[in-house]
Design an enzyme around this catalytic site. Structure first.
Site, PDB file in Angstrom:
ATOM      1  N   ASN A 129      17.942  37.748 -71.192  1.00 19.31           N
ATOM      2  CA  ASN A 129      17.128  36.660 -70.658  1.00 19.31           C
ATOM      3  C   ASN A 129      15.852  36.458 -71.472  1.00 19.31           C
ATOM      4  O   ASN A 129      15.745  35.510 -72.242  1.00 19.31           O
ATOM      5  CB  ASN A 129      16.806  36.936 -69.186  1.00 19.31           C
ATOM      6  CG  ASN A 129      16.169  35.748 -68.496  1.00 19.31           C
ATOM      7  OD1 ASN A 129      15.702  34.823 -69.144  1.00 19.31           O
ATOM      8  ND2 ASN A 129      16.147  35.764 -67.183  1.00 19.31           N
ATOM      9  N   ASP A 130      14.916  37.376 -71.338  1.00 19.38           N
ATOM     10  CA  ASP A 130      13.617  37.177 -71.989  1.00 19.38           C
ATOM     11  C   ASP A 130      13.730  37.091 -73.511  1.00 19.38           C
ATOM     12  O   ASP A 130      12.965  36.377 -74.149  1.00 19.38           O
ATOM     13  CB  ASP A 130      12.656  38.306 -71.609  1.00 19.38           C
ATOM     14  CG  ASP A 130      12.343  38.288 -70.116  1.00 19.38           C
ATOM     15  OD1 ASP A 130      12.355  37.184 -69.529  1.00 19.38           O
ATOM     16  OD2 ASP A 130      12.104  39.367 -69.539  1.00 19.38           O
TER      17      ASP A 130
END
Lengths: 465, 119
Positions: A391-392
């Site tokens: 995600n990040d």
């Protein structure tokens, strides 16, 4: 019995050369395993030489202690799961640091009553070895407990923590200085070790589970430095050099992790800690864009007719134990003539390089694994980027939004691919607790569900095409 | 002269402090040089490999336990020896286990450098 100091010195030199070669061979996975064998040979030379020194006795004790340690080591090393590698490394850091501290303690005990005043080189080295080794031992124990989830991974903080820690450090330093200045009762070094142990615990407790990789690298360096200090105590070059090699390695990896997370090491260690302030970024404009969900069948079509697919694995993939299924999917696609690569972010997984090990375990050939700098220029020519449980590290806000907490962090430029499929359990934000613009982009579709289930469904769908 | 007192039992190489510090300084630069050539792909094996290397503290543990003449030294030396051996043996085997898993693509023709594959 070896008593000629030149022979001893040369044998230890052979060990040093073996260790350096071992590290040198690690520059490519081709010779890395050979390198480890060379390093093992070097270690055997050092152990053999030391055992053969004139004056070594207590054989029953040496053999039984060695047997216990070896049994524990072999069983641990053979049983550990690759996902648990960070804990394992923490554990070995700890035992190494503990051993260094104990050697320092024993040397002090041996020397203190003899002359009343130990030579300054020895006592300084003893103090450093005891101090750093104890911090490493206790810190690693806590890091292990956090990673193994024996205690909560959340940062543990209490009021006055900094003052308390400051007092401990001051106390430990005071005992160290006292020992160096000539107060050489046994209790000085024992008190020093106890305070250093306390500090090791207090130092790691406030650091969040997600920042543990940085802590482990740092403790790795600490244990190396403790071993090096022990080398000065024993006037032994093999300890001095080997310890320092480890110190350099641990330090470099610590800095590298900080860089990949775009955080300074002080921020990781002392930010009280380890929590990114979520939601403090510039207010996000809700522009009415929404995400598009997709089905395994649609993704199967997309993948099968692509020329180039880049898989972006995150820790979510490892948690779901989907590595083997992903490899199967990749092989299936390759049999259809699709080029498949894996894009590995430096902090993917739970320690530096962890994701590569997890994929290697699933028999993914290492030449398919591409590092961030290598793969980023290839995304524009990529037909489908398949993001699994990451995600990040694919959040374009890191490039474009100066108000974002992750702004400046190097990311995989997944958003530059022709199309992006994100496999995720839900729209929940990642570790940094921030929204990901990537999910709302035109070319992005979302495939919700457990990573393993989704990949299995994908495989079935591709097969039925 | 204190070093003589230190090594009543064990013969060893006696170097001056300055020479030891010189070696230390060179080791720092050598370490940075060698480690920075390790690709990110192998950083986990690098960590466990250096883990194994700091197990060299076993040399100190043997020296303590092998010359221990009172109970306290025997106990401390024994524990140090157990910890250090676990460090050495465990560190080596786990690194070997990891590195064994790293394999190149089988079907592909050998790379242009024509390196012989490892047995």
């Amino acid at each position: 019995m070896i008593s000629n100091s030149n022979v001893i010195g040369l044998l230890y030199l052979a060990t040093i050369v073996c260790f350096i070669l071992a590290l040198r061979f690690l520059s490519s996975p081709k010779h890395a395993r050979l390198g480890n064998r060379v390093g093992g040979g070097g270690m055997l030379i050092a152990i053999g030489t030391t055992l053969a020194l004139k004056g070594i006795g207590n054989w029953a004790l040496i053999v039984s202690a060695g047997a216990i340690g070896a049994a524990v080591g072999v069983v641990g090393a053979k049983r550990v799961k690759m996902t648990a590698m960070p804990q394992m490394v923490a554990l070995f850091n700890g035992v190494g640091g503990g051993a260094a501290a104990l050697v320092a303690l024993a040397e002090f005990h041996k020397l203190a009553p003899a002359s009343g005043r130990i030579g300054s080189t020895e006592v300084v080295s003893i103090v450093l070895s005891a101090l750093i080794g104890s911090i490493s031992f206790a810190g690693s124990a806590i890091a292990f407990a956090k990673l193994q989830e024996l205690i909560g991974g959340r940062p543990i903080v209490f009021p006055g923590q900094n003052i308390f820690n400051g007092l401990i450090v001051t106390g430990a330093a005071a005992f160290g200085i006292a020992a160096i200045a000539g107060v050489q009762g046994q209790w000085v070094i024992v008190a020093l070790i106890l305070l250093a142990l306390t500090f090791g615990v207090m130092f790691v407790l406030p650091i969040g589970g997600a920042d543990m990789p940085v802590v482990i690298s740092l403790l790795n360096a600490f244990t190396g430095l403790a071993a090096s200090a022990t080398g000065f105590v024993l006037s032994n070059t093999v300890l001095i050099v080997s310890g320092m090699l480890v110190g350099a390695s641990g330090t470099l990896l610590t800095l590298l992790m900080g860089k990949a997370m775009y955080r300074s090491i002080t921020n990781v260690l002392f930010s009280a800690f380890g929590q990114v302030q979520a939601g403090t970024s510039a207010a996000r404009v809700d522009d009415g864009r929404t995400f598009r969900a997709t089905t395994p069948e649609d993704v199967a079509v997309q993948l099968s007719y692509a020329r180039k697919v880049v898989i972006v694995p995150g820790y979510g993939l490892a948690v779901a134990q989907a590595q083997h299924d992903v490899r199967q999917l990749a092989e299936l696609l390759e049999s259809k003539g699709v080029e498949v690569l894996y894009a590995i972010h430096p902090v993917a997984g739970r320690m530096p390089g962890h994701m590569n090990v997890l994929l290697a375990e699933a028999n993914v050939p290492y030449d398919q694994l591409k590092e961030m700098d290598e793969i980023n220029s290839e995304f524009p020519q990529t037909d489908v980027a398949l993001v699994i449980g990451a995600n990040d590290v694919v959040n374009p806000a890191a490039r474009s939004d100066p108000g974002s907490p992750i702004y400046g962090m190097p990311i995989l430029d997944v958003d530059k691919a022709q199309s992006v499929v994100v496999m995720k359990r839900s729209m929940a934000p990642g570790f940094a607790g921030i929204d990901n613009e990537l999910f709302l982009e035109q070319q992005t579709t979302m495939l919700f569900g457990n990573a393993k289930d989704s990949v299995v469904k994908l495989i079935a769908a591709v097969k039925s095409l | 002269m204190t070093q003589l007192a230190l090594f009543i039992e064990l013969p060893t190489t006696h170097l001056g402090l300055v020479i030891e510090l010189t070696i230390l300084a060179l080791a720092i630069f050598l370490g940075i040089e060698v480690i920075s050539k390790v690709p990110a792909m192998l950083h986990t094996p690098l960590m466990s490999g250096t883990n194994f290397i700091h197990g060299i503290v076993i040399v100190g543990a043997i020296a303590i336990l092998g010359t221990a003449d009172d109970t306290l030294l025997k106990i401390v030396g024994f524990i140090a020896m157990v910890l250090a051996t676990a460090n050495v043996v465990g560190g080596w085997f786990v690194t070997d286990r990891m590195l064994e898993m790293f394999r190149p693509r089988r079907s592909e023709p050998p790379a242009d450098e024509k390196d012989k594959p490892e047995p």
